[in-house]
Design an enzyme around this catalytic site. Sequence first.
Site, PDB file in Angstrom:
ATOM      1  N   HIS A 155      13.423   3.432 -23.680  1.00  0.00           N
ATOM      2  CA  HIS A 155      13.630   1.980 -23.541  1.00  0.00           C
ATOM      3  C   HIS A 155      14.265   1.642 -22.195  1.00  0.00           C
ATOM      4  CE1 HIS A 155      12.821   1.486 -27.894  1.00  0.00           C
ATOM      5  NE2 HIS A 155      13.517   2.600 -28.011  1.00  0.00           N
ATOM      6  N   SER A 276       8.833  -3.279   6.094  1.00  0.00           N
ATOM      7  CA  SER A 276       8.693  -4.729   5.970  1.00  0.00           C
ATOM      8  C   SER A 276       8.478  -5.334   7.347  1.00  0.00           C
ATOM      9  CB  SER A 276       9.952  -5.328   5.336  1.00  0.00           C
ATOM     10  OG  SER A 276       9.987  -6.741   5.495  1.00  0.00           O
ATOM     11  N   LYS A 282      13.896  -1.997   5.101  1.00  0.00           N
ATOM     12  CA  LYS A 282      13.069  -1.701   3.929  1.00  0.00           C
ATOM     13  C   LYS A 282      12.248  -0.419   4.088  1.00  0.00           C
ATOM     14  CE  LYS A 282      12.532  -3.693   0.706  1.00  0.00           C
ATOM     15  NZ  LYS A 282      11.599  -4.806   0.447  1.00  0.00           N
ATOM     16  N   GLU A 289       2.854   1.968  -5.697  1.00  0.00           N
ATOM     17  CA  GLU A 289       2.593   0.637  -6.240  1.00  0.00           C
ATOM     18  C   GLU A 289       1.093   0.367  -6.340  1.00  0.00           C
ATOM     19  OE1 GLU A 289       4.763  -1.982  -3.692  1.00  0.00           O
ATOM     20  OE2 GLU A 289       6.732  -1.301  -4.410  1.00  0.00           O
TER      21      GLU A 289
END
Length: 456
Positions: A155, A276, A282, A289
């Site tokens: 969870h 970025s 970043k 992804e």
Amino acid sequence: MSLWGGRFTKAMDEDAWRFNASITFDKRLAAQDVRASISWARQLLVVGVLSEKEFCGIEDGLNQIQDEFLHADFLFSSGDEDIHSAVERRLYELIGLTAGKIHTGRSRNDQVTTDFRLWIMDNIPILKSHITSFQMAIINVAERDLGIVMPSYTHLQRAQPILLSHWWLAWFWPLERDLKRLDFTLDMCATLPLGSGAVAGTGFNINRQALAKDLGFQNVGQNSIDSVSDRDFAVQFLFDLVLCCQHISRLAEQTILFSTAEFGFFMLADAFSTGSSLMPQKKNADVFELARAKSGTMIGLLTGLLATLKSLPSTYDKDLQEDKQSVFQAFDILVNILTVLTKAIETLEINPVKMLAAVDPALFATDLADILVEVGVPFREAHRLAGKAVRHAYDHGSDLAHLSAREWQQLLPDLNVDVTQLFTTENSIARKKSLGGTARVRVQEQLDEAKRIILT
């Protein structure tokens, strides 16, 4: 060159022609179409439709066409509707009117599904090789990281201490199931449709068993209607691709989480990260992804094909032209994902200190309950007592590992239990020694078994 037309007095509308044509994608079936055509010509020789000279001319012409495809020298024509018409048109250019005999007794209906089955049969071993390489990368990092401790999660909440290698190997076994499914699909594909004609079979005494053996099929389709309309094999293969991508997507999701500052378990390599355009600090896990996102695209391809097939009324309908685009696209997506992530996961930098620091003492609560069971407390009562201890520690701003002897005496009255050595990752992990558990000896056995599977 059109493979039909005598029935018609007017040319097809140009827009309708382009809409109807499939050459832009089914040209991937070129090698299979040539191979199947040579085998078909061989059977036409046996039944007397072709002379020995005619067969040799057709075979030589088709072999030249195959060579042109192999070396990217084949020139497509604007009139090529599909790969079948392209091959036959080129055969006419090479050997003349004898090329017109090659299509005797067959239809594009049985021709295309034969080619498609052959393509999947040819490409399943390629896909399996990519999956096996990914499995080997998982084995490599599991072997490298043996001994590193991390919290497991259910969870998305911390659960129990485990070995990082145990976590890595959890991704090996779904891929092994994927390989077994591909073997099953390979068997499904290996039933020959060629010789079924358009719907009713062929009017020539073709030896379909010999044809099947020549092309590497294991069985012959028993019903011509079913043979030309069956796309179960395509759906099954597409499902295999999608489920494999789902497994990889789950790994990608956790890798993304573990590489965030909030977790800090993994550091992404520069070679498999992006930055970025605005924020200089970043470092983004874009390849993971994209793997996660493309899983959704794959699901769409599968549901699209199923929707296409769900209510087709007859043996062959043009709807079936859509089957190949879904399969080809899904195959390319999965191969690309496997190629990139196989390299990416081996470059992840592990932070054992942060992983160990994330093992909160509350994660030993199950071990506490187990020890209480060992001294005779029923598990439900042991579970309650362990939970009460967790709550007591929380309420007093402490944790299980720092409760005093007096507190333990209050929490576990009348029980002669020594919990002083309980709250260590070594003891917790060592207790999980059942087959498949996270104890180091079991993880080593699992690792050895995974390597044995890969190497045999």
